[in-house]
Write an enzyme that holds these catalytic residues in place. Structure first.
Site, short mmCIF file in Angstrom:
data_model
loop_
_atom_site.label_atom_id
_atom_site.label_comp_id
_atom_site.label_asym_id
_atom_site.label_seq_id
_atom_site.Cartn_x
_atom_site.Cartn_y
_atom_site.Cartn_z
N GLY B 10 0.82 -1.20 0.00
CA GLY B 10 0.00 0.00 0.00
C GLY B 10 0.85 1.26 0.00
N PHE B 13 -0.82 7.06 2.75
CA PHE B 13 -0.06 7.89 3.69
C PHE B 13 0.87 7.06 4.57
CE2 PHE B 13 -3.58 10.83 2.75
CZ PHE B 13 -2.84 11.95 2.42
N GLU B 169 -18.17 17.12 3.36
CA GLU B 169 -17.39 17.83 2.35
C GLU B 169 -18.02 17.68 0.97
OE1 GLU B 169 -13.04 18.08 4.41
OE2 GLU B 169 -13.46 16.24 3.33
N ALA B 314 -5.39 10.63 7.83
CA ALA B 314 -4.01 10.68 7.34
C ALA B 314 -2.97 10.85 8.46
CB ALA B 314 -3.87 11.77 6.30
#
Lengths: 414, 414
Positions: B10, B13, B169, B314
């Site tokens: 992966g 972050f 958002e 993150a």
């Protein structure tokens, strides 16, 4: 008095220029396009080669025309034109017109071999460019992990069919990405393993330029590591290879830049078409026998004052779009038509960083000066300030760092 | 001495931070990811709402790690992990490891109703974001030409399921596009016809924030024209509508932002998972019984010193990635492990132009100041100078002109 209705089919250079210049206060204007955006096609190869984002060279047609009165924009495809009753047929309805401007553009021609398309995609739409970009990037990923020499070789061989401007620009830009940009990011690929091959049926690349510029372009490409095969005709394309008169070239990346066929919509007009499917238009770009229907851009077979066919490039389409707008603006006030005259401002093609060719009138340019002219003209003509800002930013970044901005694989492999 | 091999699964972050901080001169490092890019996920909703381009928030992993020695990057999917023999299984091969860092992230959870996914796509990948963007833009195009009132209504209703940060958002940013940006480009759509509905099962939006900030976020959304339905559970999703306890909402645009499920890869580990499929890790983020295998980011169920679950954001992943890198760097030199401690620097969510909420320690912010903080932090943390330059450019352009940059439909409708 009822307002005359003008329908424009296609939001490319020709259609959009007409839409902008028509005085829509006195007219009713309808723009119909299959996509929702105007595409700055001369830079499309930079999206395919991961230098620019789709959003850098495409702008919503609605956005461009938002300050104009009486403009309707329809995202749809025109299936046919009825000349007698003056309407266009969409999937679910008909729309009548007083004037019709057809600017539907062209797509790839495989010269009757339609089965080649799936092995050798062409480059006309944003979707095409993204498909080619994914293919190129995925090939490097495969080559990086593959052990078998011959299979690795196939992934690292890029064949571009057709040595016109699109083919030359693609070949140069793939050579840059394959032989420079990408390599420091891979551990198991050597520069000399990546092969870019440009195949052209005629005796030289860029056939619409002088022999001298054509030769310079070929030398520039070769200096960048492109193998240029002229006088070489493709006889077959299959999954993983192309066949030429002199043998087979194996490749997982075959890109078609060889031929154009005008939009199939034109066949429904029932008028004379040329070999590439373009409408042979009158001197005022109208259809023979239908003075209220015009065809412009690379859908039209129009000639200059010497009788030579006008090329399928943006400046021709833009001038034709402007001409028709002015013709209609005047005709609704009762003024007579004048024939279309093309003013040749020059043409140019880029080959790589600081390498290009250009002709302006009788002057010819190459190398840095042509490339600088090319960059300047292309940024200047980009539709909006936002695009100019972004493209210039990307180019400067690339010029100084040699990095390509948009090396993204977003789709999943089939 | 043979170099120890570290495999990182992966490139988000957590994984990317670990890759950057591992001292790869003394190690052999392999990064495996299903995509070729690191994605700045906190801004993904801006791609879905046509504010940013994919290339603005995604960077090739190879590019980021190109200056590091002994790093191999593989574009592939890890299918399973063999703990006993210490290898990961890819489609076509196995790779052995000394250390394994699992940072595979999460995908949407439909709470067992997998058939809802095709009617209510979620937002995790660039491809997801482009699909949602196309859907939204195409809906406006359909609404513009449709005559039937009720069908038009369905196209202009946007339902977002889930009132966490992503849902809030998205709702805010769709409200901006639907009620402001787009409308001056359409002739047959009125602002009041566009409806944005945010559906949340709990008593308030942004449940991880204080009641005060949650209330402010709700008020901000409502001021922007979003209808916020709290205490409302979705009981069914079909093509064209959602069912709630209090009735049916018809919509052609249903977006899922409700639940996360950790990567299915974790099931192959044969260890205890929590309800969301996350691995319950030890205090050093390793797997119980396998001290050389670590799980980080939103694939891990880790707790802070008070025993509360660390959120899937993150900063947590970044700190965990850095922690593991340092742990391995030291352990290969014979030093002992210390447990992971999370340092909470605060969290923030944006709602719209000059509207956001933020908490930093005990301080809470809202309105312009929170929005300014949010903008600053997000630009600062973007991976490269190029991305910062582009995103800042887009945001400034949007702030002053109110235009959305990337309103492109590139795919063809199915």
């Amino acid at each position: 008095m009822d307002k005359k209705r003008v329908i424009i089919v296609g939001g490319g250079f020709g259609g959009l220029t007409a839409a902008k210049k028509l005085k829509s206060n006195n007219l009713e204007l309808i723009v119909i396009d299959k996509t929702n955006h105007h595409l700055f096609q001369p830079l499309l190869y930079q999206v395919a080669s991961a230098a620019l984002s789709p959003g850098d060279i495409a702008v919503p047609i609605r956005g461009i025309l938002s300050n104009k009165n009486n403009v309707d924009i329809i995202l749809s495809e025109v299936l046919s034109v009825n000349k007698t009753d003056s309407y266009v047929q969409l999937k679910d309805r008909q729309i009548k017109f007083d004037y019709l401007i057809l600017a539907p553009g062209s797509s790839h021609s495989y010269f009757g071999n339609t089965d080649w398309e799936k092995f050798a995609p062409g480059l006309k739409t944003l979707n095409d460019a993204l498909t080619i970009r994914e293919n190129i990037l995925r090939s490097f990923e495969e080559a990086e992990i593959i052990e078998d020499k011959s299979a690795k070789n196939d992934y690292l061989t890029f064949v571009i069919v057709g040595g016109g401007p699109t083919g030359v620009e693609l070949a140069g830009s793939i050579a840059e990405i394959a032989k420079k940009t990408m390599l420091k990011n891979f551990r198991h690929i050597k520069p000399e393993e990546a092969k870019v091959i440009l195949v052209e049926a005629g005796p030289g690349v860029l056939p619409s330029y002088s022999e001298k510029l054509s030769e310079i372009a070929k030398k520039d490409l070769e200096a960048m590591g492109v193998k240029v095969l002229v006088n070489t005709r493709i006889t077959n394309v299959k999954s993983g290879f192309v066949e030429t008169g002199s043998g087979i070239i194996k490749s997982k990346n075959i890109i078609w830049a060889a031929g154009n066929a005008a939009s199939p919509l034109l066949k429904t007009l029932d008028v004379e078409l040329d070999r590439a499917g373009r409408v042979i238009v009158e001197s005022d770009l109208s259809l023979k026998g239908s003075p209220n229907i015009f065809v412009i851009g690379d859908a039209a077979h129009a000639t200059d004052k010497n009788g030579s066919l006008l090329p399928g490039i943006a400046p021709v389409a833009i001038q034709q779009g402007g001409y028709i707008a002015s013709l209609i603006n005047k005709e609704v006030k009762g003024k007579a038509r004048k024939p279309f005259v093309y003013f040749d401002k020059g043409t140019m093609a880029t080959i790589g960083k600081a390498k290009a060719v250009a002709k302006i009138g009788r002057m010819e340019f190459s190398q840095f000066i042509a490339w600088f002219l090319w960059s300047f003209v292309h940024i200047f003509f980009l539709i909006t300030f936002r695009n100019r800002f972004r493209v210039m930013g990307e180019w400067m970044m690339y010029y100084f760092t040699g990095r390509r901005g948009v090396r993204l694989i977003t789709k999943h492999p089939e």
